[in-house]
Design a protein around this motif. Sequence first.
Motif, PDB file in Angstrom:
ATOM      1  N   THR A 253      38.485  54.378  20.257  1.00 26.86           N
ATOM      2  CA  THR A 253      38.655  53.994  18.625  1.00 26.86           C
ATOM      3  C   THR A 253      39.312  52.691  18.877  1.00 26.86           C
ATOM      4  O   THR A 253      40.431  52.181  20.161  1.00 26.86           O
ATOM      5  N   LEU A 254      39.558  52.275  17.677  1.00 33.04           N
ATOM      6  CA  LEU A 254      39.947  50.421  17.402  1.00 33.04           C
ATOM      7  C   LEU A 254      41.821  51.344  17.562  1.00 33.04           C
ATOM      8  O   LEU A 254      42.094  50.447  18.863  1.00 33.04           O
ATOM      9  N   TYR A 257      42.251  50.738  22.122  1.00 36.71           N
ATOM     10  CA  TYR A 257      42.580  49.431  22.807  1.00 36.71           C
ATOM     11  C   TYR A 257      43.511  48.548  21.911  1.00 36.71           C
ATOM     12  O   TYR A 257      44.057  48.432  22.700  1.00 36.71           O
ATOM     13  N   ASN A 258      43.604  48.916  20.818  1.00 38.79           N
ATOM     14  CA  ASN A 258      45.222  48.390  20.915  1.00 38.79           C
ATOM     15  C   ASN A 258      46.445  48.705  21.543  1.00 38.79           C
ATOM     16  O   ASN A 258      47.363  47.787  21.799  1.00 38.79           O
ATOM     17  N   PHE A 277      40.187  43.689  25.788  1.00 38.52           N
ATOM     18  CA  PHE A 277      39.936  42.994  24.317  1.00 38.52           C
ATOM     19  C   PHE A 277      38.178  42.833  25.139  1.00 38.52           C
ATOM     20  O   PHE A 277      37.716  42.303  23.713  1.00 38.52           O
ATOM     21  N   ASP A 279      36.277  44.593  26.106  1.00 38.62           N
ATOM     22  CA  ASP A 279      35.323  45.802  26.122  1.00 38.62           C
ATOM     23  C   ASP A 279      35.276  46.091  24.901  1.00 38.62           C
ATOM     24  O   ASP A 279      33.527  46.608  24.533  1.00 38.62           O
ATOM     25  N   MET A 280      36.104  45.905  24.057  1.00 39.35           N
ATOM     26  CA  MET A 280      36.373  46.188  22.694  1.00 39.35           C
ATOM     27  C   MET A 280      35.033  45.398  21.855  1.00 39.35           C
ATOM     28  O   MET A 280      34.029  46.536  21.087  1.00 39.35           O
ATOM     29  N   LYS A 281      34.871  44.866  22.629  1.00 42.01           N
ATOM     30  CA  LYS A 281      33.447  43.790  21.738  1.00 42.01           C
ATOM     31  C   LYS A 281      31.900  44.308  22.168  1.00 42.01           C
ATOM     32  O   LYS A 281      30.897  44.695  21.528  1.00 42.01           O
ATOM     33  N   HIS A 283      31.339  47.978  22.940  1.00 40.79           N
ATOM     34  CA  HIS A 283      31.144  49.082  23.231  1.00 40.79           C
ATOM     35  C   HIS A 283      31.356  48.619  20.811  1.00 40.79           C
ATOM     36  O   HIS A 283      31.394  50.288  20.450  1.00 40.79           O
ATOM     37  N   VAL A 285      33.219  47.984  19.087  1.00 42.62           N
ATOM     38  CA  VAL A 285      34.674  47.673  18.054  1.00 42.62           C
ATOM     39  C   VAL A 285      34.901  45.840  17.821  1.00 42.62           C
ATOM     40  O   VAL A 285      35.680  46.167  18.340  1.00 42.62           O
ATOM     41  N   PRO A 287      37.655  43.785  16.732  1.00 45.85           N
ATOM     42  CA  PRO A 287      39.617  43.669  16.532  1.00 45.85           C
ATOM     43  C   PRO A 287      39.429  43.863  14.974  1.00 45.85           C
ATOM     44  O   PRO A 287      39.330  42.917  14.718  1.00 45.85           O
ATOM     45  N   THR A 291      45.383  43.791  16.416  1.00 44.89           N
ATOM     46  CA  THR A 291      44.801  43.261  18.167  1.00 44.89           C
ATOM     47  C   THR A 291      45.029  42.229  18.585  1.00 44.89           C
ATOM     48  O   THR A 291      45.814  41.982  19.465  1.00 44.89           O
TER      49      THR A 291
END
Length: 421
Positions: A253-254, A257-258, A277, A279-281, A283, A285, A287, A291
């Motif tokens: 989840t967000l 990553y945070n 950071f 990988d968030m984009k 998947h 998610v 920011p 973040t």
Amino acid sequence: MARRHLRIPLLSRNPHAPTPLHLRHALCSSTTATVDTAAPAIDPPTPAASAGDTPAAAAAAAEFDSALDSPPPRAPREEEPLQDTIFTMIRRRKWSTRMENSIRLLSPTLTAPLVHGVISAASAANRADLALQFFRFAYRRAGFRPEPATFALLVPVLASRRMLNHARCILLETMPAFSVAPGEATVAALVAAYGRAGIPQEAVKLFRLMPELGITRTALSYNAVLKAILCRGREAMARRVYNAMVADGVVPTLATYNTLIWGFGMCKKMESAVRVFGDMKTHGVTPDVTTYNTLLNAWVRTGRGGSGAVPEMGEKGLRLSEKTFAALMPGLCDNEGKAAEARKAVEDMAERRLTPKDKSVFLRLVTTLCKAGDLDGALEVHKKSRQFKHVLVDPRQYGVLMRACVQVESVMVLSRCSMIF
């Protein structure tokens, strides 16, 4: 002359009632001559009913007399909730059998809402020890049978006050005795408490014990154990847990990553933080402000600035907050190579009317600009510092600017400095 003993009846409650005739003659005969010469007292008129008055007037007079005799009504007293009464009792008195009997007199049967209310009151007063003591009395000697909601309330209260051994015993011993299965949120609260206490090994043990307790691990428990591990700077173990999370099919989840960006930034592993950071984009998610603030703080820790993330925040429509500049400014103010970016950040704060939490950034930035030879920029920052609310200009700025003006030895610059001073 012999003293006369007068049989004087008790005074009436009505202060305006007339004195009886026989009593008035008796008092007059026992007084001195000087008193006899005084003017007779005039009784205040009373609304007493005469013989010729109507029944309505007589009723009004009787009502007036009763209003004078009756005391003023008292305001109704608000009844205190029973759980507050019990908590006040156990907080002010030493625990004893007599106090237990007093609790039984107040409530012969302890219901779940009452027990939960006392535990919540103890938690609000930072008295987790009283919450535990009352809970033990309730189920050991008062016939109370705990519910899953009772443990879900009590264990986080004990964990937040660092009563970790008691919370663990309740989780692993008391709850199975009542055939109550622990919930994931309850275990995650204890795992996070172990991390705050700096005992990551116990957090990992409890995390690995969750499948044996019949608990399915989700992102909530993974986030708790990741933060507990990263609090002690163990980024390698955090990577293994994150890989196991992905292998188990748990979607990060967000908050996951945070937490990873925050932990890698604490360990000054910016390559790993930037990779997370990205990988968030990947998947999907998005920011948020937290973040970017966390990433900015990580860049500042490593001395890399990080102001490049500010335009990206504006493009995504994220509002820059005071926390954003609080994370950004310390890394820019002391770096001569980032002086221009620092000036731009100060202008952005002035436009958005955001006051920095650390008021020393202006003095540090003025000093850095003077060392870099940008006296015009230092004077501009000095003027800008007056535009922020609740910010008093540091007198040391004048000393820094005066030394810089003397070193420059320019008539134009000196004249500008004299206008400020």
